[in-house]
Structures are given as structure tokens and as C-alpha cells.
Design a protein around this motif. Structure first.
Motif, short mmCIF file in Angstrom:
data_model
loop_
_atom_site.label_atom_id
_atom_site.label_comp_id
_atom_site.label_asym_id
_atom_site.label_seq_id
_atom_site.Cartn_x
_atom_site.Cartn_y
_atom_site.Cartn_z
N ALA A 65 0.86 -1.19 0.13
CA ALA A 65 0.05 -0.03 0.03
C ALA A 65 0.90 1.12 -0.11
N ALA A 66 0.50 2.11 -1.11
CA ALA A 66 1.45 3.47 -0.92
C ALA A 66 0.50 4.28 -1.73
N CYS A 67 1.01 5.71 -1.93
CA CYS A 67 0.20 6.61 -2.40
C CYS A 67 0.76 6.76 -4.07
N ASP A 68 -0.39 6.94 -4.81
CA ASP A 68 -0.20 7.45 -6.19
C ASP A 68 0.20 8.95 -6.54
N VAL A 69 0.23 9.82 -5.38
CA VAL A 69 0.47 11.12 -5.70
C VAL A 69 1.79 11.43 -4.80
N GLY A 189 -10.29 -8.45 -8.81
CA GLY A 189 -10.21 -7.00 -9.01
C GLY A 189 -8.94 -6.49 -9.55
N THR A 190 -8.69 -5.59 -10.24
CA THR A 190 -7.46 -5.01 -10.84
C THR A 190 -7.45 -3.70 -10.74
N GLY A 191 -7.99 -2.97 -9.81
CA GLY A 191 -7.90 -1.38 -9.49
C GLY A 191 -6.77 -1.06 -8.73
N ALA A 192 -6.65 -0.06 -8.25
CA ALA A 192 -5.65 0.57 -7.72
C ALA A 192 -5.06 -0.22 -6.40
N SER A 193 -5.88 -0.84 -5.58
CA SER A 193 -5.44 -1.48 -4.72
C SER A 193 -4.64 -3.12 -5.06
N ALA A 194 -5.47 -3.63 -5.90
CA ALA A 194 -5.05 -4.91 -6.55
C ALA A 194 -3.56 -4.61 -7.13
N GLN A 212 -9.47 -10.52 -13.36
CA GLN A 212 -9.44 -9.27 -14.19
C GLN A 212 -10.85 -9.18 -14.98
N ARG A 213 -11.75 -8.23 -14.57
CA ARG A 213 -12.95 -7.72 -15.16
C ARG A 213 -12.80 -6.96 -16.40
N THR A 214 -12.00 -5.76 -16.02
CA THR A 214 -11.39 -4.82 -16.91
C THR A 214 -10.22 -4.67 -16.74
N ALA A 215 -9.46 -4.46 -17.81
CA ALA A 215 -7.92 -4.18 -17.81
C ALA A 215 -7.97 -2.79 -17.54
N CYS A 298 -10.37 7.51 -18.38
CA CYS A 298 -12.06 7.06 -18.04
C CYS A 298 -12.03 6.48 -16.75
N LYS A 299 -11.28 5.42 -16.47
CA LYS A 299 -11.04 4.99 -15.10
C LYS A 299 -9.88 5.53 -14.62
N ARG A 300 -9.50 5.56 -13.32
CA ARG A 300 -8.49 6.01 -12.64
C ARG A 300 -7.26 5.56 -13.34
O1 N01 Z 1 -11.03 -0.32 -5.98
P1 N01 Z 1 -11.28 -0.25 -7.58
P2 N01 Z 1 -9.60 -0.08 -5.50
N1 N01 Z 1 -16.27 -9.35 -9.77
O2 N01 Z 1 -13.09 0.33 -7.34
C1 N01 Z 1 -13.17 -5.23 -10.02
C2 N01 Z 1 -8.08 4.70 -4.11
N2 N01 Z 1 -6.85 4.03 -4.09
O3 N01 Z 1 -9.84 -0.34 -4.02
O4 N01 Z 1 -12.90 -2.26 -13.33
C3 N01 Z 1 -14.97 -8.85 -10.56
O5 N01 Z 1 -10.83 1.05 -8.15
C4 N01 Z 1 -13.27 -4.01 -10.59
O6 N01 Z 1 -13.54 -4.24 -11.89
P3 N01 Z 1 -14.05 -3.23 -12.91
C5 N01 Z 1 -8.24 5.23 -5.39
O7 N01 Z 1 -8.79 6.27 -5.46
C6 N01 Z 1 -5.82 4.90 -4.21
O8 N01 Z 1 -8.48 -0.67 -6.15
O9 N01 Z 1 -15.28 -2.56 -12.31
N3 N01 Z 1 -14.41 -7.89 -10.44
C7 N01 Z 1 -11.94 -3.28 -10.29
O10 N01 Z 1 -11.09 -3.86 -11.11
C8 N01 Z 1 -8.94 4.02 -6.11
O11 N01 Z 1 -9.50 4.47 -7.31
C9 N01 Z 1 -4.52 4.07 -4.06
O12 N01 Z 1 -14.62 -4.07 -14.18
C10 N01 Z 1 -15.01 -6.98 -9.63
C11 N01 Z 1 -11.80 -3.50 -8.74
O13 N01 Z 1 -12.43 -4.81 -8.68
C12 N01 Z 1 -9.74 3.66 -5.12
O14 N01 Z 1 -9.02 3.88 -3.82
C13 N01 Z 1 -4.50 2.90 -3.63
C14 N01 Z 1 -16.16 -7.04 -9.09
C15 N01 Z 1 -12.07 -2.74 -8.12
O15 N01 Z 1 -11.53 -1.41 -8.03
C16 N01 Z 1 -10.47 2.46 -5.14
O16 N01 Z 1 -9.37 1.32 -5.57
C17 N01 Z 1 -5.49 2.12 -3.71
C18 N01 Z 1 -16.82 -8.27 -9.15
N4 N01 Z 1 -18.21 -8.56 -9.05
C19 N01 Z 1 -6.72 2.69 -3.54
N5 N01 Z 1 -16.63 -5.91 -8.59
C20 N01 Z 1 -3.19 4.82 -4.22
O17 N01 Z 1 -2.97 6.07 -3.88
C21 N01 Z 1 -15.52 -5.11 -8.61
N6 N01 Z 1 -14.55 -5.59 -9.31
C22 N01 Z 1 -2.09 4.20 -4.70
#
Ligand code: N01
Length: 511
Positions: A65-69, A189-194, A212-215, A298-300
Motif C-alpha cells: 500500500a502506497a500513495c499514487d500522488v 479486481g485489478t484496481g489501484a489496490s489490487a 480481471q474484469r476490466t484491464a 476514463c477509469k483512474r
Molecule cells: O477499487 P476499484 P480499489 N467481479 O473500485 C473489480 C483509491 N486508492 O480499492 O473495473 C469481478 O478501483 C473492478 O472491476 P471493474 C483510488 O482512488 C488509491 O482498487 O469494475 N471484479 C476493479 O478492477 C482508487 O480508485 C491508491 O470491471 C470486480 C476492482 O474490482 C480507489 O481507492 C491505492 C467485481 C475494484 O477497483 C479504489 O481502488 C488504492 C466483481 N463483482 C486505492 N466488483 C493509491 O493512491 C469489482 N470488481 C495508490
């Protein structure tokens, strides 16, 4: 000083009254508490459900866990930190920073920790907010909700997930007792946390499936440790740190042009991201799987130098078939493949536009915030006030979110606004302030018009920025200095106000 009253509308239980109650002590609530103290205000309390300050930085302790800013920008302007060890701070360092600021500004004695607010109701007769919590009842003339958008983990609604028998936890509730070494692990999930978790655990686990649902789009992370001369300069040369901060701020702000105003400009970022993808993933099949199909931004936009290399490891698979069900010890995808696992990490984000906390706040007409948002969408005024919720302010309310720069900048803009609102209420002897519905509506029409050309609306993705009405009620669609300008002064004319009188019959509507 907050005082104890023994009998009021909450019931006959002892109820503590404070002029102002702040709910939540992350960057936002803590920052406001410090400002109130600096103004010489003592009659306020901060109710915090956790046992420490820090909010999201206290809760998100997942590996990596670390900051993107950049560190220089991701701090309070009144508490610069010359000691950051690197250009992008890790969670532990940010949390220590927040704890240090709270201590130095002597606001911890205003906090009630482990105090989960379970209900807040507006009592129009008494013109107070009645608050129920796990630490007793409170009343307040004014409440400031500073709970933030990224605080309520969202668990995916997947068939059978509750019957999973191995370790299962959300990224924001990491179970540090769970042993992952040598185990078969899945991350959903493949968002910022994953993308931070995956490279951190990949070397230790036996096998990792990344669902991964969305790259996502990835850009380089220009992270590095600060050299000693730099740290000395930040500490001893006046202005160097402020200059560095200003330069980072200005550079990041240029992204607004592409993100909010003219998305074709985002192609430049896309070119960088594509080059990175080509350089870091050699296998064409894997590369195709993780190539996004929407306009960058479009997404972060995510930043990482180790996510793609982690995906290329022999013990890691990227699974793009949808999840059909979770069984006791496995995940089954739509194509019928069953993959056995010992642990399941759910990195599926947060309830942003449908936070459960919205059900706990009841406004002037008896409707909860959830019910109001259900009807009109997550709308507010300058992210700081919502019609039907008199004497309530919001830090990190609707449409103040950002993807490109520091949220602390937006928080400080709102702190200016709310602190000025509290001063205005005192100066004018106001009993209630409630943003006018027509002002709020006009504000949101303007906001959505600005939002229309943005990449968040036109970039061809679905994201948590949008509410169920299809509106982007999460992000600020302009330069952040424009928000700073809008929130410089509390614009009391936008609010319906009543003045204080000895009794209700003397209540005078002044606006
Ligand atoms: O959450 P997210 P996060 N089945 O909502 C997938 C901040 N942050 O915790 O893209 C399968 O971004 C979902 O898929 P999709 C930052 O603002 C900052 O990662 O919706 N997959 C996606 O890939 C960030 O934007 C930092 O198709 C499912 C993922 O789960 C916000 O927190 C670090 C699903 C969710 O991604 C959130 O980030 C971490 C399902 N049913 C977070 N439901 C830093 O500063 C969801 N997904 C570094």
C-alpha cells in the motif's frame, strides 16, 4: 467546552452536547479539527469509529500500500514534512505523518475513538442534530460529515462467496494473521489496490490467480528514495519544499485539460502506457488480455513498475473469464473451469455512490440521505452542503473527488469554506443554514454540463465515478484551483437561514 445535558429529545439517556461534531478523523476530519482549534474553538468533538486517526491510511494496510500522488503534494499545506523518505510515500509513513500532525496540533483530546455513529437525525424543533453512537448519544448544533468516499468496502455479489472455507478478506481489511506463503491465492479486481497487492504477494505464494474484469491502464511510477542532500534542502533551505510542491501541483494540473476538457489529448498518455505494456509484457497472449479497451483516464489511471512483471511470473495467471461461482475451496469461471485456492483476496473497491452511511443520516423532511440520493442522485453544493440537511456540512461530499492530484488540496479548500461557514453562523447569529434547493440544482446543472465532454463520460468505460442515474457525482470536472476559488468564502446567500431567538415563535427566517 462540550457539556453534559441530562434530558433532551434523544430520550432520557445522558447526552453530550457539542457546538460542532465532526464525524471521522481521516485527512479531512482531522484537518478541520485542527483548523477549529487554530480558530480558538474548543466546543467541538470528533467521533471516530476506528481506534486511531488516519481513515483510509489507517485501514488500508495491505502489502504494497502506497500513495499514487507524490509525497511533497500529499500532505497538509500547514504541515509540510521534510522527512519523507521517498518521492511516493508508503502507507506506514503517511499514517505516521497523520498521527504526528494530530499530536503536534493537540487535537487528540477532542477525539472519541471507537465511536461508530449509528444514526444522526435533524431535530427541527430544537435545531440540533441528535446522534446515536456506540459510545453514547450526542447532540450538536452543527455536524460535519468527514467519513470519506473510500471507507466502506464493497464485497462482490458472487454466488457462493459466503460459503468459501479458506481465508477471505477485503483489501481494506487485510488479515495480517493469514499465512499466504506457499498457498494458492486468488485476487478479485485489478484496481489501484489490487495492482499494488499482486506484485507484493506474488513472490511468496505458490500460485496466484488474478481475476480481471476490466484491464486498467498503467503508467510508469517515478518513485525513488530521496537522497540526503534533497532531504537536507527540504529541511534547511527555505522555500525549496514549497517550490517542489508547487511544481508537482502545476504539472499534475495540466492533466485536467485532457481529462475534463479535451479527451483526445489523453492519447499522449495512452502512447506512454502502450509502450510500457509492450516493454514489460513479452507474451503476446498475456499482453492482449491486459490491453484496455477504453480511453485512458476514463477509469483512474494507475501507476506501477512491478505489476506487469508480476503478471508475467510463471506462478501467476490472469483470468479474464467472468466468475460464475465461488465454492468452498475454489472459483469456477463462466467457461466451467474450476481453480482451487486456499485464500481469496477481494480487492473490489468501495461503496462510493451508495455508502451504507447514507442510511444513517436523516434530514429535515424525515428522509435519509440514501433516500434523497436515490431520487436525485448524489448531488450537493460545492461538495460541502446538501439541501434538506440543515446545519450539516460535508468534507469529501459529492463531486470533489480527483484522480490526478492530491485530495488533500480539495480537503483544505473545503476546510476554508466550512470554517468560514461556522464563523458566519456565529457572526450573524444564525440558528440554521440550509443550502437552497434551487441553488443546488443550478450548481449541479453547471457541473454536469462541464462534465459532459470529460473522458469520464465519453471514454467508453463503466466506473464507480458514475451513480445509478449515470451521472458522474464523484469527480470535480475542472481545475482544482477553480474549486479553491469557489470555496474561498462561505456564500451565505446560497443558503436559507434562520436567526436565533429565545423561543421557536421568535424564529425569524432571514433568507
Ligand atoms: O477499487 P476499484 P480499489 N467481479 O473500485 C473489480 C483509491 N486508492 O480499492 O473495473 C469481478 O478501483 C473492478 O472491476 P471493474 C483510488 O482512488 C488509491 O482498487 O469494475 N471484479 C476493479 O478492477 C482508487 O480508485 C491508491 O470491471 C470486480 C476492482 O474490482 C480507489 O481507492 C491505492 C467485481 C475494484 O477497483 C479504489 O481502488 C488504492 C466483481 N463483482 C486505492 N466488483 C493509491 O493512491 C469489482 N470488481 C495508490
Amino acid at each position: 467546552m462540550s457539556r453534559r445535558v441530562t434530558d433532551n429529545a434523544v430520550g432520557n439517556r445522558p447526552t453530550r452536547h457539542a457546538k460542532t461534531i465532526i464525524i471521522g478523523s481521516g485527512f479531512a476530519g482531522l484537518g478541520l479539527a485542527i483548523r477549529l482549534s487554530q480558530q480558538g474553538r474548543t466546543d467541538y468533538l470528533v467521533l471516530e469509529r476506528g481506534s486511531d486517526v488516519g481513515g483510509t491510511w489507517r485501514d488500508n494496510t495491505y502489502p504494497g500500500a502506497a500513495c499514487d500522488v507524490p509525497s511533497q503534494l500529499y500532505s497538509y499545506s500547514f504541515a509540510l514534512n521534510p522527512n519523507w523518505s521517498r518521492s511516493f510515500s508508503k502507507q506506514g509513513e503517511i499514517q505516521s505523518y497523520i498521527q504526528g500532525v494530530a499530536k503536534r496540533h493537540r487535537v487528540l483530546d477532542k477525539h472519541i475513538f471507537d465511536c461508530d455513529v449509528t444514526a444522526a437525525r435533524w431535530n427541527a424543533e430544537a435545531a440540533v442534530w441528535e446522534i446515536e453512537s456506540t459510545k453514547g448519544d450526542f447532540t450538536a448544533d452543527t455536524v460535519v460529515s468527514a467519513v470519506g468516499a473510500l471507507c466502506e468496502p464493497m464485497l462482490p455479489d458472487i454466488k457462493g462467496i459466503n460459503g468459501f472455507e479458506g481465508e477471505i478478506f477485503h483489501s481494506a481489511r487485510w488479515n495480517h494473521d493469514a499465512e499466504l506463503t506457499g498457498k494458492r491465492v486468488a485476487v478479485i479486481g485489478t484496481g489501484a489496490s489490487a495492482i499494488q497487492i499482486v506484485p507484493s504477494i506474488a513472490p511468496q505464494v505458490a500460485h496466484l490467480d488474478v481475476y480481471q474484469r476490466t484491464a486498467p491502464w498503467l503508467l510508469p511510477r517515478t518513485d525513488r528514495p530521496y537522497l540526503l542532500p534533497e532531504r537536507l534542502a527540504f529541511r534547511y533551505l527555505p522555500g525549496v519544499q514549497r517550490l517542489s510542491r508547487a511544481a508537482i501541483y502545476a504539472a499534475r494540473e495540466t492533466q485536467v485539460v485532457g481529462l475534463a476538457k479535451f479527451p483526445p489529448l489523453m492519447r499522449a498518455f495512452e502512447a506512454i502506457a502502450k509502450a510500457k505494456l509492450r516493454a514489460e509484457i513479452r507474451d503476446p497472449e498475456l499482453r492482449a488480455k491486459v490491453t484496455p479497451d477504453f480511453r485512458i483516464g476514463c477509469k483512474r489511471m494507475l501507476i506501477s513498475n512491478n505489476y506487469y512483471p508480476a503478471l508475467s511470473r510463471p506462478n501467476v495467471d490472469v483470468v479474464t473469464d467472468g466468475i460464475r461461482e465461488v465454492r468452498a475451496n475454489s472459483i469456477v469461471t463462466a467457461d466451467g473451469t474450476e481453480r482451487e485456492i486456499d485464500a481469496l483476496i477481494v480487492a473490489t473497491g468501495f461503496h462510493v455512490t451508495d455508502s451504507p452511511t447514507y442510511n444513517t443520516i436523516t434530514g429535515a423532511d424525515g428522509r435519509t440521505l440514501a433516500e434523497v440520493f436515490d431520487e436525485i442522485g448524489q448531488q450537493g453544493y460545492k461538495g460541502s452542503a446538501i439541501n434538506n440537511f440543515p446545519n450539516m456540512f460535508f468534507l469529501l461530499g459529492p463531486n470533489v473527488g480527483l484522480g490526478h492530484t492530491s485530495m488533500v488540496y480539495m480537503i483544505e479548500s473545503q476546510i476554508n469554506y466550512i470554517a468560514d461557514a461556522l464563523d458566519t453562523v456565529d457572526r450573524m447569529g444564525l440558528r440554521t443554514v440550509e443550502v437552497r434547493r434551487e441553488v443546488q440544482d443550478a450548481y449541479n446543472r453547471g457541473l454536469q454540463a462541464k462534465m459532459a465532454p470529460s473522458v469520464w463520460m465519453t471514454g467508453g468505460c463503466s466506473s464507480w465515478y458514475l451513480d445509478k442515474h449515470g451521472n458522474n457525482t464523484t469527480l470535480w470536472p475542472d481545475f482544482t484551483f477553480e474549486f479553491r476559488r469557489l470555496t474561498k468564502k462561505f456564500d451565505v446567500a446560497a443558503y436559507r437561514t434562520t436567526t436565533r431567538g429565545a423561543s421557536r415563535s421568535e424564529l425569524k427566517v432571514v433568507g
